[in-house]
Design an enzyme around this catalytic site. Structure first.
Site, mmCIF file in Angstrom:
data_model
loop_
_atom_site.group_PDB
_atom_site.id
_atom_site.type_symbol
_atom_site.label_atom_id
_atom_site.label_comp_id
_atom_site.label_asym_id
_atom_site.label_seq_id
_atom_site.Cartn_x
_atom_site.Cartn_y
_atom_site.Cartn_z
ATOM 1 N N SER A 61 7.240 1.807 8.274
ATOM 2 C CA SER A 61 5.874 1.388 8.567
ATOM 3 C C SER A 61 5.646 1.394 10.073
ATOM 4 C CB SER A 61 5.633 -0.015 8.013
ATOM 5 O OG SER A 61 6.432 -0.957 8.726
ATOM 6 N N ASP A 92 4.937 4.835 6.319
ATOM 7 C CA ASP A 92 4.104 3.970 5.499
ATOM 8 C C ASP A 92 2.856 3.543 6.279
ATOM 9 O OD1 ASP A 92 3.533 2.556 3.202
ATOM 10 O OD2 ASP A 92 4.854 0.875 3.659
ATOM 11 N N HIS A 93 1.949 2.887 5.593
ATOM 12 C CA HIS A 93 0.677 2.353 6.099
ATOM 13 C C HIS A 93 0.386 2.586 7.590
ATOM 14 C CE1 HIS A 93 -0.513 0.143 2.481
ATOM 15 N NE2 HIS A 93 0.790 0.003 2.285
ATOM 16 N N GLU A 146 -4.664 6.072 0.989
ATOM 17 C CA GLU A 146 -5.075 4.873 0.266
ATOM 18 C C GLU A 146 -6.586 4.792 0.378
ATOM 19 O OE1 GLU A 146 -4.141 0.077 -0.141
ATOM 20 O OE2 GLU A 146 -2.943 1.321 1.203
ATOM 21 N N GLU A 182 -0.288 -6.111 4.994
ATOM 22 C CA GLU A 182 0.778 -5.161 5.271
ATOM 23 C C GLU A 182 0.642 -4.703 6.711
ATOM 24 O OE1 GLU A 182 4.035 -2.406 4.187
ATOM 25 O OE2 GLU A 182 3.179 -4.139 3.198
ATOM 26 N N HIS A 225 -0.068 -6.723 -1.759
ATOM 27 C CA HIS A 225 1.133 -6.701 -0.934
ATOM 28 C C HIS A 225 1.688 -8.117 -0.784
ATOM 29 C CE1 HIS A 225 -0.707 -2.880 0.854
ATOM 30 N NE2 HIS A 225 0.394 -2.514 0.233
ATOM 31 N N HIS A 265 1.424 0.585 -4.913
ATOM 32 C CA HIS A 265 1.611 -0.341 -3.798
ATOM 33 C C HIS A 265 1.562 -1.775 -4.323
ATOM 34 C CE1 HIS A 265 0.846 2.164 -0.011
ATOM 35 N NE2 HIS A 265 0.873 3.028 -1.009
ATOM 36 N N GLY A 266 2.131 -2.699 -3.559
ATOM 37 C CA GLY A 266 2.036 -4.104 -3.918
ATOM 38 C C GLY A 266 2.606 -4.400 -5.284
ATOM 39 N N GLY A 267 3.802 -3.855 -5.566
ATOM 40 C CA GLY A 267 4.369 -3.999 -6.904
ATOM 41 C C GLY A 267 5.393 -5.101 -7.075
ATOM 42 N N ASN A 311 6.314 1.655 -3.832
ATOM 43 C CA ASN A 311 6.800 1.056 -2.591
ATOM 44 C C ASN A 311 7.541 -0.246 -2.858
ATOM 45 O OD1 ASN A 311 5.350 3.153 -1.523
ATOM 46 N ND2 ASN A 311 4.116 1.909 -0.143
#
Length: 377
Positions: free
Chosen positions: A90, A132-133, A198, A206, A249, A286-288, A308
């Protein structure tokens, strides 16, 4: 174009895809590979990995790393699960890797990527490197320079440094998000890189990008159609789509998050009906953290190829370190004028515990995402 499959024999060889270091030519740099395949995925192999995941209804864990040690933990976890995988950095991770003196994101990302290209050869799996992001205000200090670096490599006949990059435009209007996405997708495609986008907000926070947890965290079919209209369905370059289906997230107690992974099927069908291409999207989850097995299974059935994982692996890495410090308080500290115990405060002692714990969490993720035992042969 599909890449060739791995063989089971490892060998030393020289490879022109490796950039020269310290004045040493490519021709003199030994690289351990499996039947001629680089341990870091080529563009062709990365495409094959994603195709296989989608066809086989499994996904690759995408593990955020912030150090050489967490990189090794992720690689070890993939190897022990016999799963190929994705390792990502990230903006905050890259800044940390760049050192607290300069906090340069590009330096940090490039340094760890180059390190990964060397050490990944010791693990019998294939790895893709991803960033990432990256929000709008950090594009010029992160993704755009990294795209330029890979473009220069490709122009010299080498492979890109990273295999994919993420543009996080979730804080922008969809129109602005997709306009920037078009620009980045063109640059990524030219550098043989896959772009991740996204398009709508994911809840939580995040790396400084945050969104409220509310009923707006669901991508609509209209959002997906507008994305396909702007970015195409592969003809302008391949991209991964991080759609929102209630994702958040971070870590939240049960009941705070209502996931609707069945929504992904609606998005696939809505765009398929409009453009005549079945299952058009390669989705990212995402955010899992904390998702149930049923929610993950539904997401996999509906086209998720990448999930992720950051919060859970951070805790897995830190937990045994905290345990070690509490149990060896008088050894890691020089209490009351004593000398402590070098064996207990040596970073290698507790670092090994941290690596093993994080690697175990990665193997668990592979099992949950059905990627265990699916490595390219």
């Amino acid at each position: 174009m599909r890449g060739g499959a791995h063989g089971g024999v490892w060998k030393d060889r020289c490879d022109d895809d490796v950039a020269p270091r310290s004045g040493i030519s490519n021709a003199t740099q030994p690289q351990i590979t499996r039947s001629g395949q680089m341990p870091i995925a080529t563009p062709e192999i990365y495409n094959e990995m994603l195709d296989r995941a989608k066809a086989g209804k499994f996904a690759y864990p995408a593990i955020n790393v912030t150090s050489s040690q967490t990189l090794h933990a992720a690689l070890r976890g993939f190897a022990e699960a016999e799963s190929d995988g994705i390792i990502q950095i990230s903006t905050g991770g890259a800044e940390f890797l760049g050192g607290q003196y300069s906090k340069d994101m590009v330096t940090g990302a490039v340094a760890l990527a180059e390190f990964a290209h060397i050490v990944a050869a010791k693990y019998d799996v294939t790895i893709a490197l991803h960033t990432d992001h990256c929000p709008k205000d950090k594009l010029d200090g992160y993704v755009r320079p990294l795209l330029d670096i890979s473009a220069e490599r490709v122009a010299k006949g080498e492979n890109p440094l990273f295999q994919s990059h993420m543009w996080d435009g979730s804080a922008e209007t969809l129109a602005d998000n997709l306009a920037i996405g078009q620009e980045l997708l063109a640059k990524a495609a030219a550098a043989k890189i896959i772009l991740e986008v996204e398009i709508t907000p994911t809840g939580g926070e995040e790396d400084g990008v945050s969104h409220e947890i509310n009923d707006e965290l669901y991508t609509t079919v209209d959002d997906a159609i507008r994305t396909a209209e702007a970015l195409g369905l592969g003809e302008k370059g391949r991209y991964l789509l991080a759609a929102s289906f209630g994702n958040v997230h971070g870590v939240y107690k049960p009941g705070n998050v209502v996931l609707r992974p069945e929504l992904l099927k609606d998005l696939q069908q809505g765009v398929a009906e409009r453009f005549g291409k079945a299952d058009p999207f390669d989705f990212v989850f995402h955010g899992g953290s904390g998702s149930t097995a049923e929610e993950i299974a539904t997401a996999l059935e509906n086209g998720v190829v990448k999930m992720n994982l950051d919060t859970d692996t951070q805790y897995a890495f830190t937990r045994p370190v905290a345990d070690h410090m509490f149990k060896n308080y008088d050894g890691v500290l020089k209490v009351d004028g004593e000398v402590g115990s070098k064996k207990t405060y040596d970073p290698r002692t507790w670092g090994k515990l941290a690596e093993a714990s994080m690697a175990k969490r990665v193997t668990e993720a592979c099992a949950a995402l059905r990627s265990t035992g699916t490595k390219l042969k």
